[in-house]
Design a protein around this motif. Structure first.
Motif, PDB file in Angstrom:
ATOM      1  N   GLY A  98       0.809  -1.215   0.000  1.00  0.00           N
ATOM      2  CA  GLY A  98       0.000   0.000   0.000  1.00  0.00           C
ATOM      3  C   GLY A  98       0.836   1.255   0.000  1.00  0.00           C
ATOM      4  N   TYR A  99       0.123   2.389  -0.022  1.00  0.00           N
ATOM      5  CA  TYR A  99       0.781   3.682  -0.033  1.00  0.00           C
ATOM      6  C   TYR A  99       0.034   4.636   0.892  1.00  0.00           C
ATOM      7  N   GLN A 100       0.792   5.284   1.788  1.00  0.00           N
ATOM      8  CA  GLN A 100       0.237   6.285   2.700  1.00  0.00           C
ATOM      9  C   GLN A 100       0.224   7.623   1.970  1.00  0.00           C
ATOM     10  N   ILE A 101      -0.946   8.043   1.510  1.00  0.00           N
ATOM     11  CA  ILE A 101      -1.050   9.261   0.718  1.00  0.00           C
ATOM     12  C   ILE A 101      -0.939  10.502   1.591  1.00  0.00           C
ATOM     13  N   SER A 102      -1.611  10.490   2.719  1.00  0.00           N
ATOM     14  CA  SER A 102      -1.554  11.602   3.659  1.00  0.00           C
ATOM     15  C   SER A 102      -1.741  11.039   5.052  1.00  0.00           C
ATOM     16  N   ARG A 103      -1.751  11.933   6.019  1.00  0.00           N
ATOM     17  CA  ARG A 103      -1.876  11.465   7.389  1.00  0.00           C
ATOM     18  C   ARG A 103      -3.208  10.758   7.629  1.00  0.00           C
ATOM     19  N   HIS A 104      -4.229  11.093   6.846  1.00  0.00           N
ATOM     20  CA  HIS A 104      -5.561  10.538   7.082  1.00  0.00           C
ATOM     21  C   HIS A 104      -6.069   9.665   5.946  1.00  0.00           C
ATOM     22  N   PHE A 105      -5.251   9.394   4.934  1.00  0.00           N
ATOM     23  CA  PHE A 105      -5.753   8.613   3.809  1.00  0.00           C
ATOM     24  C   PHE A 105      -4.657   7.698   3.278  1.00  0.00           C
ATOM     25  N   ARG A 106      -5.009   6.427   3.041  1.00  0.00           N
ATOM     26  CA  ARG A 106      -4.073   5.457   2.490  1.00  0.00           C
ATOM     27  C   ARG A 106      -4.842   4.450   1.634  1.00  0.00           C
ATOM     28  N   THR A 107      -4.128   3.769   0.777  1.00  0.00           N
ATOM     29  CA  THR A 107      -4.716   2.747  -0.083  1.00  0.00           C
ATOM     30  C   THR A 107      -3.794   1.536  -0.109  1.00  0.00           C
ATOM     31  N   ASP A 108      -4.351   0.376  -0.417  1.00  0.00           N
ATOM     32  CA  ASP A 108      -3.507  -0.803  -0.615  1.00  0.00           C
ATOM     33  C   ASP A 108      -4.216  -1.823  -1.486  1.00  0.00           C
ATOM     34  N   LEU A 109      -3.430  -2.774  -1.963  1.00  0.00           N
ATOM     35  CA  LEU A 109      -3.909  -3.894  -2.759  1.00  0.00           C
ATOM     36  C   LEU A 109      -3.620  -5.161  -1.973  1.00  0.00           C
ATOM     37  N   THR A 110      -4.656  -5.957  -1.691  1.00  0.00           N
ATOM     38  CA  THR A 110      -4.485  -7.141  -0.846  1.00  0.00           C
ATOM     39  C   THR A 110      -4.927  -8.396  -1.581  1.00  0.00           C
ATOM     40  N   LEU A 111      -4.266  -9.500  -1.233  1.00  0.00           N
ATOM     41  CA  LEU A 111      -4.623 -10.815  -1.766  1.00  0.00           C
ATOM     42  C   LEU A 111      -4.713 -11.771  -0.588  1.00  0.00           C
ATOM     43  N   ASP A 112      -5.888 -12.379  -0.395  1.00  0.00           N
ATOM     44  CA  ASP A 112      -6.117 -13.313   0.705  1.00  0.00           C
ATOM     45  C   ASP A 112      -6.463 -14.686   0.159  1.00  0.00           C
ATOM     46  N   TYR A 113      -5.912 -15.706   0.809  1.00  0.00           N
ATOM     47  CA  TYR A 113      -6.251 -17.086   0.458  1.00  0.00           C
ATOM     48  C   TYR A 113      -7.130 -17.658   1.558  1.00  0.00           C
ATOM     49  N   TRP A 114      -8.328 -18.061   1.188  1.00  0.00           N
ATOM     50  CA  TRP A 114      -9.242 -18.709   2.119  1.00  0.00           C
ATOM     51  C   TRP A 114      -8.993 -20.210   2.070  1.00  0.00           C
ATOM     52  N   PHE A 115      -8.599 -20.757   3.206  1.00  0.00           N
ATOM     53  CA  PHE A 115      -8.389 -22.198   3.273  1.00  0.00           C
ATOM     54  C   PHE A 115      -9.719 -22.937   3.065  1.00  0.00           C
ATOM     55  N   LYS A 116      -9.626 -24.205   2.769  1.00  0.00           N
ATOM     56  CA  LYS A 116     -10.811 -24.986   2.422  1.00  0.00           C
ATOM     57  C   LYS A 116     -11.852 -24.958   3.544  1.00  0.00           C
ATOM     58  N   THR A 117     -13.097 -24.712   3.120  1.00  0.00           N
ATOM     59  CA  THR A 117     -14.231 -24.661   4.025  1.00  0.00           C
ATOM     60  C   THR A 117     -15.181 -25.800   3.673  1.00  0.00           C
ATOM     61  N   LYS A 118     -15.610 -26.561   4.662  1.00  0.00           N
ATOM     62  CA  LYS A 118     -16.504 -27.690   4.414  1.00  0.00           C
ATOM     63  C   LYS A 118     -17.936 -27.208   4.153  1.00  0.00           C
ATOM     64  N   PHE A 119     -18.546 -27.803   3.144  1.00  0.00           N
ATOM     65  CA  PHE A 119     -19.948 -27.533   2.823  1.00  0.00           C
ATOM     66  C   PHE A 119     -20.752 -28.804   3.052  1.00  0.00           C
ATOM     67  N   ARG A 120     -21.938 -28.626   3.634  1.00  0.00           N
ATOM     68  CA  ARG A 120     -22.873 -29.746   3.811  1.00  0.00           C
ATOM     69  C   ARG A 120     -24.275 -29.253   3.454  1.00  0.00           C
ATOM     70  N   GLY A 121     -24.936 -29.990   2.575  1.00  0.00           N
ATOM     71  CA  GLY A 121     -26.286 -29.641   2.180  1.00  0.00           C
ATOM     72  C   GLY A 121     -27.156 -30.877   2.085  1.00  0.00           C
ATOM     73  N   SER A 122     -28.443 -30.658   1.839  1.00  0.00           N
ATOM     74  CA  SER A 122     -29.373 -31.776   1.688  1.00  0.00           C
ATOM     75  C   SER A 122     -30.444 -31.390   0.679  1.00  0.00           C
ATOM     76  N   THR A 123     -30.975 -32.399   0.002  1.00  0.00           N
ATOM     77  CA  THR A 123     -32.035 -32.191  -0.966  1.00  0.00           C
ATOM     78  C   THR A 123     -33.090 -33.277  -0.794  1.00  0.00           C
ATOM     79  N   SER A 124     -34.288 -32.991  -1.249  1.00  0.00           N
ATOM     80  CA  SER A 124     -35.378 -33.964  -1.248  1.00  0.00           C
ATOM     81  C   SER A 124     -36.436 -33.496  -2.230  1.00  0.00           C
TER      82      SER A 124
END
Length: 285
Positions: A98-124
């Motif tokens: 990221g970059y600190q533009i001023s004392r009160h404003f900044r921006t950044d670019l982030t990349l997050d990896y979500w580890f595997k999440t279990k899904f459970r569903g049902s149908t009828s």
């Protein structure tokens, strides 16, 4: 006569040689310079999140009576929602620049990896599909796992610093690459596997938190993030299908570190003492 003359001159010489008066300056006070801020920073984050799936559905195929057809039945199709659909909690790890533009404003670019999440569903169904034979309802338990990469461009407003603590709010926009593993369909009429899919989707996020100065360049960042990922394809057809999810609402508790390269981290100004040089004394007669 010489004595009289000498006596008259001595007071004049004494007056001319009188010591000068020095005006003393006030005691020196230390002067401080505030270190510069701004510039580039990097960050690393860990989080614990809970995702709520906004719905799942799949295309169904079955038969219905058709007196004018060859064997008295015809194929039918439609869309049906899962009776239940739930994702468990999971963790993620992320990094950004990221970059600190001023004392009160900044921006950044982030990349997050979500580890595997279990899904459970049902149908009828009500048995009209003929899944297990005419009049026999289909019931199943469905299991799979989901993982994702979340790429966001973010902007933050730092609200001020008090005792090294800087609260902030922010927002981000970007995309998520969602990957579903193969769906295992355990039904009362047999077992089937539906091939999972992966796709890029639109995503956005809202954040709030606070940072705390560890050093003049490093801060501890902790906060909350709400992210929303739009829906997409979930699995391919195998009998029934394909299936689709309607996207996710995710609540995240995050903590991480930010390190500034371009100057002091925002709000972490360590005053630098500058040697005091008193001015030249002023002499008066």
């Amino acid at each position: 006569m010489a004595a009289i003359i000498a006596g008259g001159v001595s007071p004049v010489l004494a007056a001319d040689l009188e010591a000068p008066i020095v005006i003393e300056e006030p005691q020196p006070v230390e002067r401080y310079e505030v270190s510069d801020f701004g510039g580039w920073y990097i960050r690393g984050d860990l989080d614990y999140h809970k995702s709520k799936i906004r719905g799942t559905e799949y295309i169904t195929y079955g038969v219905e009576p058709c007196p004018g057809c060859g064997d008295g039945f015809q194929g039918v199709g439609g869309t049906k929602s899962f009776d239940t659909a739930k994702l468990k909690s999971s963790f993620s790890i992320g990094a950004g620049v990221g970059y600190q533009i001023s004392r009160h404003f900044r921006t950044d670019l982030t990349l997050d990896y979500w580890f595997k999440t279990k899904f459970r569903g049902s149908t009828s169904d009500d048995g009209s599909s003929g899944c297990g034979g005419p009049g026999v309802p289909c019931e199943s338990v469905d299991r799979t796992k989901m993982s994702a990469l979340l790429l966001l461009a973010n902007a933050y407003v730092d609200l001020g610093t008090w005792n090294g603590i800087t609260p902030y709010v922010g927002a981000g926009i970007g995309g998520a690459h969602v990957k579903w593993e193969d769906l295992e369909n355990d039904a009362n009429v047999g077992f089937a596997t539906h091939k999972g899919t992966k796709s890029w989707r639109f995503a956005y996020a809202l954040m709030a938190g606070a940072s705390y100065c560890l050093t003049d360049r490093m801060v501890l960042d902790a906060g909350y993030r709400f992210s929303r990922i739009e829906g997409g394809r979930m699995f391919e057809r195998n009998g029934a299908g394909p299936g689709f999810d309607k996207g996710f609402n995710t609540h995240e508790v995050r903590a991480g570190l930010r390190y500034s390269f371009g100057g002091s981290a925002n709000g972490c100004y360590q005053p630098e003492t500058v040697a005091y040089e008193p001015p030249e004394p002023i002499y008066t007669k």
